[in-house]
Design a protein around this motif. Structure first.
Motif, mmCIF file in Angstrom:
data_model
loop_
_atom_site.group_PDB
_atom_site.id
_atom_site.type_symbol
_atom_site.label_atom_id
_atom_site.label_comp_id
_atom_site.label_asym_id
_atom_site.label_seq_id
_atom_site.Cartn_x
_atom_site.Cartn_y
_atom_site.Cartn_z
ATOM 1 N N GLY A 126 0.829 -1.206 0.000
ATOM 2 C CA GLY A 126 0.000 0.000 0.000
ATOM 3 C C GLY A 126 0.860 1.250 0.000
ATOM 4 O O GLY A 126 0.649 2.171 -0.802
ATOM 5 N N VAL A 127 1.878 1.265 0.879
ATOM 6 C CA VAL A 127 2.730 2.448 0.987
ATOM 7 C C VAL A 127 3.499 2.675 -0.311
ATOM 8 O O VAL A 127 3.582 3.803 -0.809
ATOM 9 C CB VAL A 127 3.695 2.313 2.191
ATOM 10 C CG1 VAL A 127 4.720 3.431 2.195
ATOM 11 C CG2 VAL A 127 2.909 2.292 3.493
ATOM 12 N N GLY A 128 4.020 1.589 -0.884
ATOM 13 C CA GLY A 128 4.767 1.706 -2.141
ATOM 14 C C GLY A 128 3.918 2.329 -3.236
ATOM 15 O O GLY A 128 4.334 3.278 -3.911
ATOM 16 N N ALA A 129 2.699 1.812 -3.384
ATOM 17 C CA ALA A 129 1.808 2.339 -4.420
ATOM 18 C C ALA A 129 1.411 3.785 -4.100
ATOM 19 O O ALA A 129 1.317 4.626 -5.000
ATOM 20 C CB ALA A 129 0.568 1.459 -4.538
ATOM 21 N N ALA A 130 1.200 4.093 -2.806
ATOM 22 C CA ALA A 130 0.821 5.457 -2.419
ATOM 23 C C ALA A 130 1.934 6.442 -2.759
ATOM 24 O O ALA A 130 1.673 7.554 -3.222
ATOM 25 C CB ALA A 130 0.498 5.511 -0.926
ATOM 26 N N LEU A 131 3.198 6.017 -2.542
ATOM 27 C CA LEU A 131 4.323 6.904 -2.876
ATOM 28 C C LEU A 131 4.352 7.176 -4.376
ATOM 29 O O LEU A 131 4.542 8.323 -4.802
ATOM 30 C CB LEU A 131 5.641 6.290 -2.415
ATOM 31 C CG LEU A 131 5.858 6.272 -0.896
ATOM 32 C CD1 LEU A 131 7.162 5.564 -0.545
ATOM 33 C CD2 LEU A 131 5.872 7.700 -0.351
ATOM 34 N N VAL A 132 4.141 6.132 -5.167
ATOM 35 C CA VAL A 132 4.088 6.323 -6.623
ATOM 36 C C VAL A 132 2.940 7.283 -6.962
ATOM 37 O O VAL A 132 3.098 8.207 -7.765
ATOM 38 C CB VAL A 132 3.920 4.975 -7.358
ATOM 39 C CG1 VAL A 132 3.788 5.204 -8.858
ATOM 40 C CG2 VAL A 132 5.099 4.056 -7.071
ATOM 41 N N GLY A 133 1.784 7.079 -6.298
ATOM 42 C CA GLY A 133 0.639 7.965 -6.512
ATOM 43 C C GLY A 133 0.970 9.407 -6.191
ATOM 44 O O GLY A 133 0.552 10.336 -6.895
ATOM 45 N N MET A 134 1.749 9.615 -5.128
ATOM 46 C CA MET A 134 2.086 10.980 -4.729
ATOM 47 C C MET A 134 3.063 11.636 -5.693
ATOM 48 O O MET A 134 3.102 12.859 -5.806
ATOM 49 C CB MET A 134 2.647 10.998 -3.309
ATOM 50 C CG MET A 134 1.554 10.791 -2.277
ATOM 51 S SD MET A 134 2.192 10.496 -0.630
ATOM 52 C CE MET A 134 2.573 12.159 -0.144
#
Ligand SMILES: Nc1ncnc2c1ncn2[C@@H]1O[C@H](COP(=O)(O)OP(=O)(O)O)[C@@H](O)[C@H]1O
Ligand SMILES: [Mg+2]
Lengths: 419, 257
Positions: A126-134
């Motif tokens: 989740g965090v990995g994808a959220a960072l990419v999203g950001m």
């Protein structure tokens, strides 16, 4: 000040997830059904079209449905609540899946993998994808409507391409076969004996539980947590800020809602959900090539929220159930129909008319898996139906299944004076 | 009297069009200041520069002793400047209560993380703010529309909800852009009563842009008149009414009612 006696005793009651007793009753019923479902319930297995629910083969598709629901809740937050229509959801699911593979997967000469336990790799996805999203969000903030859809569509192709580069292969594995993903086994750290092994049968309290039943419950728990988080965001300050941006972005800013901040939050949180969903999806599949995170998967989420409707959590649930179970039902229907022909059942004339079983037979549905054109097979029919349903809902019921549910509810509320 | 807002020689251009031309004015604490002028005079543009949706090319805007030039609109809102819009800009798919609660956004603590958990600070905050919003619902007499999506409400009620949303922000300055435009006599009287109550009971300073001269002359403390982006008069209602340039700008007609 214009103070008046406080007549509204309980805003708290109004803000509950299930404010009315009817809703609480329905929710309780749903929970009972969800708990009983994995243990072969004899009645269900007799009903045509949904009888797959009574059969242990369906546990996997329903677990997939729970996993897709997590992703759909994230997508609803971004597209339904905040109004940012993205076609990049599959890309963020992929980002989560490969973060999970990197953190939790087994490292070999060909691919990276740290072999860490699930309590690290699942939130990590989740965090990995959220960072990419950001990282993507600041670009997305500048774009509106169709432009955002097109740019995020580009992400899907970039993602698949990256999976095929020599660097990407270290994460994604062979472009044809893919790599293996970590299992749902629960470990404290990297020890040999997990606390809870997911792929065998064991005994919990008085029950014998199979591997697929365990997987079912695990995905159910994650889906419920995702539902609670999505509902909590929707009913508080964050949800209102996102809706405000969706409805009127300039007015929202003048009211004190920072467009940049909340679009960033929408992308990050939605990508977090996508990442968790993607990691679980890959884990359930066991092995997946990078091409799996494609446009069709993104469009499935668009279909879910369009059919479910209205940017609501309830609508997202309805849309997911519908979109994921519909193909199963169509498949089940064709199997049932061909059984009718074989057994000379009551419906065999209908079945004969609908099905094409050989080269000189004719009918709209082919039972072959590969068909060059008409008649379409079950898979093609599913794709065609998606398209048709999206168009039908857009034109006739923009509020989706949720809207239909509200009309039915209002009808019964007013009964017998309803018209 | 303390001046809370000082606008110093601002000029705003759109390409060749000068929407605001070297305009200065101030607003006192608790004052009802009115800006009038023909269509296209630059009234709405002044509001847009105050909330920093538009950035004037020249001049300075000082709010409570501090320049707000270059601040983001959401920061200006946080500092206590709220507004309504000439063409209703409500959040159409949200209910009345949710629109007003969005107005409370700037006064709410906590982040999306506490919201995701709900239990604890988020829930407590939601309940407290709901109570404040209910006071405003009562005050504006919109109780029966509370749970309606605003898009379905009649125009006059929508205007009221927009006022409510601005009030929810606990502002110190309220910008009202033609609050009675398109309203009938009764709706206009209701709105005038709310504006006067806001001043008397809450002591909030206001800038009122309005075409209804009867209303403006009745309730404004001071008036500024704009024409083609320039200030042509400023003063008490009775003085402004007699000003020759003002009479010329309005071709004499509207000012006498
Ligand atoms: N965004 C914009 N772009 C170009 N011109 C604008 C814009 N906003 C306002 N104007 C121009 O500025 C002038 C003043 O407009 P406005 O402030 O809306 O007048 P008023 O509110 O007094 O009727 C008009 O000539 C208008 O065309
Ligand atoms: Mg105007």
């Amino acid at each position: 000040m214009f103070r008046r006696p406080n007549l509204y005793t309980s805003y708290e009651a109004e803000n509950q997830i299930f404010p009315t007793w009817t809703q609480r009753g329905l929710a309780a019923l749903a929970i009972i059904i969800l708990l009983l479902m994995p243990f072969d319930v004899p009645v269900i297995s007799q009903i045509p079209i949904v009888r797959f629910l009574g059969d242990s083969n369906w546990l996997r598709p329903v677990a997939t449905m729970f996993i897709i629901l997590v992703g759909a809740l994230g997508f609803n937050l971004l597209a339904g609540v905040a109004g940012q229509v993205s076609l990049g959801h599959a890309f963020f699911m992929g980002a989560g899946a490969y973060t999970a593979a990197f953190l939790g997967g087994e490292g070999t000469d060909a691919v990276y993998g740290l072999g860490l336990p699930i309590w690290i790799w699942l939130p990590g996805a989740g965090v990995g994808a959220a960072l990419v999203g950001m990282i993507i969000a600041p670009v997305a903030v500048k774009l509106r409507g169709l432009y955002l859809a097109i740019v995020t569509l580009g992400l899907v192709f970039i993602g698949i391409h990256m999976g095929n580069t020599s660097w990407g292969k270290k994460f994604a594995g062979d472009p044809g076969l893919g790599r293996s993903f970590p299992t749902f086994d629960i470990r404290l750290w990297k020890e040999e004996e997990p606390l809870l092994l997911m792929d065998d049968d064991s005994k919990w309290l008085w029950f014998e539980v199979s591997d697929s039943q365990k997987t079912y419950f695990f995905t159910l728990v994650i889906a419920i947590i995702a539902l609670l988080v999505a509902k909590n965001l929707a009913r508080s300050k964050t949800g209102r800020a996102l809706q405000a941006i969706r409805d009127r972005d300039i007015a929202a800013e003048v009211m004190g809602v920072s467009e940049f901040r909340y679009k960033l939050i929408a992308f990050a949180v939605s990508s977090f959900f996508a990442g968790v969903s993607g990691a679980m999806f890959a884990s359930l599949a066991g092995k997946l090539p990078a091409i799996q995170w494609n446009l069709f998967l993104s469009v499935e989420f668009v279909a879910i929220i369009l059919i479910g409707g209205a940017g609501t959590v309830a609508g997202t649930v309805m849309g997911t159930v519908f979109v994921i179970l519909l193909p199963l039902m169509i498949e089940e229907l064709t199997i049932w129909l061909s059984e009718q022909i074989d057994q000379g059942g009551l419906f065999s004339p209908v079945a004969n008319f609908l099905l094409t079983e050989g080269p000189d037979d004719f009918g709209p549905i082919s039972i072959a898996t590969q068909t060059p054109g008409w008649p379409l097979n079950v898979f093609d029919w599913n794709i065609a139906l998606y398209g048709l349903l999206i168009i039908v809902f857009l034109i006739f019921e923009p509020l989706g299944l949720y809207g239909i549910w509200i009309s039915i509810r209002n009808y019964w509320k007013g009964w017998p004076f309803s018209y | 009297m303390t001046q809370i807002l000082n606008v110093n020689e601002i000029t705003l251009r759109f390409g060749g069009v000068t929407a605001i031309n070297n305009v200065s004015f101030h607003v006192n604490e608790g004052e009802l200041f009115s800006i009038i002028g023909p269509n296209g005079a630059g009234k709405t543009s002044i509001f847009n520069t105050l909330s920093q949706v538009y950035r004037p090319q020249e001049g300075d805007i000082v709010w409570k002793g501090k320049s707000i030039m270059g601040e983001r609109p959401d920061r200006v809102a946080e500092m206590g400047i709220a507004r309504t819009f000439q063409n209703i800009e409500l959040f159409a798919n949200m209910t009345v209560v949710d629109n007003l609660l969005t107005g409370r956004h700037v006064r709410m603590q906590g982040s999306w993380l506490t919201d995701a958990l709900w239990f604890g600070p988020a829930k407590k905050r939601e309940m407290e703010n709901r109570r404040k919003v209910e006071d405003i619902v009562d005050f504006l007499e919109i109780e029966q529309f509370r749970k309606h999506p605003v898009a379905m409400l009649p125009y006059g009620i929508q205007k009221r909800v927009e006022l409510g949303r601005a009030l929810s922000m606990d502002p110190e300055l309220l910008l009202l852009d033609e609050p009675v435009a398109g309203m009938n006599q009764e709706e206009t009287e209701d709105m005038a009563r709310f504006i006067l109550d806001i001043r008397r009971e809450l002591g909030i300073a206001m800038i009122l842009v309005e075409h209804d001269m009867g209303l403006v002359m009745d309730i404004a403390d001071r008036i500024m008149v704009l024409d083609f982006g320039q200030k042509i008069a400023e003063g008490l209602p009775e003085d402004v009414q007699k000003h020759p340039d003002v009479i010329a700008a309005y071709l004499g007609g509207e000012l006498t009612n």
